[in-house]
Design an enzyme around this catalytic site. Structure first.
Site, PDB file in Angstrom:
ATOM      1  N   ILE A 161       0.843  -1.189   0.000  1.00 32.53           N
ATOM      2  CA  ILE A 161       0.000   0.000   0.000  1.00 32.53           C
ATOM      3  C   ILE A 161       0.884   1.246   0.000  1.00 32.53           C
ATOM      4  O   ILE A 161       1.840   1.337   0.765  1.00 32.53           O
ATOM      5  CB  ILE A 161      -0.916   0.018   1.243  1.00 32.53           C
ATOM      6  CG1 ILE A 161      -1.776  -1.259   1.280  1.00 32.53           C
ATOM      7  CG2 ILE A 161      -1.788   1.268   1.265  1.00 32.53           C
ATOM      8  CD1 ILE A 161      -2.368  -1.573   2.628  1.00 32.53           C
ATOM      9  N   CYS A 162       0.542   2.174  -0.880  1.00 36.22           N
ATOM     10  CA  CYS A 162       1.137   3.508  -0.834  1.00 36.22           C
ATOM     11  C   CYS A 162       0.003   4.488  -1.104  1.00 36.22           C
ATOM     12  O   CYS A 162      -1.164   4.108  -1.000  1.00 36.22           O
ATOM     13  CB  CYS A 162       2.302   3.652  -1.822  1.00 36.22           C
ATOM     14  SG  CYS A 162       1.877   3.555  -3.571  1.00 36.22           S
ATOM     15  N   GLY A 163       0.299   5.709  -1.436  1.00 36.85           N
ATOM     16  CA  GLY A 163      -0.762   6.686  -1.657  1.00 36.85           C
ATOM     17  C   GLY A 163      -1.716   6.287  -2.769  1.00 36.85           C
ATOM     18  O   GLY A 163      -2.929   6.328  -2.609  1.00 36.85           O
TER      19      GLY A 163
END
Length: 159
Positions: free
Chosen positions: A64-66
């Site tokens: 998960i990232c932005g």
């Protein structure tokens, strides 16, 4: 099934929600970070998860990232890894059924944790049906060709 989970700082809170959800369901989890909202570089986490999967230490990964884009690109650079960016249950299911993706990526700034939980569940409860095996093998063969070519360029040999 042993699951790796990881995020950068933009995805930390979302990762914690997903981690708790998976722990409650009894999944065997390994958290590759990050462990706070302090800034980290998403490629570092993505490479660690991809390597663990490549080495057979982990069955599947969730990154998960932005936006989910950066971790998908980074993880996909690791030889043999297929990372799929999914923000809906159908895509998450197809990532596994059609593409045998070892890593699911999501964007914490794109979807909320409740939808994320459904996406993760769709991904983890789907299993590769080998219906697209010919296509996945083409991808694997091309990757091997690129790796071999790169090694030849580095070593200066034709082996």
């Amino acid at each position: 099934m042993k699951i790796a989970i990881g995020s950068d700082h933009n995805g930390f809170n979302f990762k914690e929600e997903i981690r708790g959800f998976l722990a409650d369901k009894g999944y065997d989890l390994v958290d590759y970070g990050c462990h706070s909202c302090n800034a980290v570089d998403y490629p570092d986490v993505a490479f660690d998860v991809a390597q663990a999967i490549s080495e057979g230490k982990i069955d599947r990964g969730i990154l998960i990232c932005g936006t989910g884009i950066g971790v998908a690109i980074a993880a996909g650079k690791y030889p043999g890894i297929r990372a799929a960016l999914c923000h809906d249950t159908y895509s998450a299911e197809r990532a596994q059924l059609s593409n045998n993706a070892q890593i699911l990526t999501m964007g914490a700034q794109i979807i909320g944790p409740e939808v994320g939980k459904k996406v993760v569940e769709a991904y983890l409860t789907s299993h590769w049906a080998k219906g697209s095996e010919r296509k996945v093998n083409k991808i694997n063969d091309k990757e091997k060709e690129f790796v071999k070519q790169s090694l030849q360029e580095v070593t200066g040999s034709d082996n």
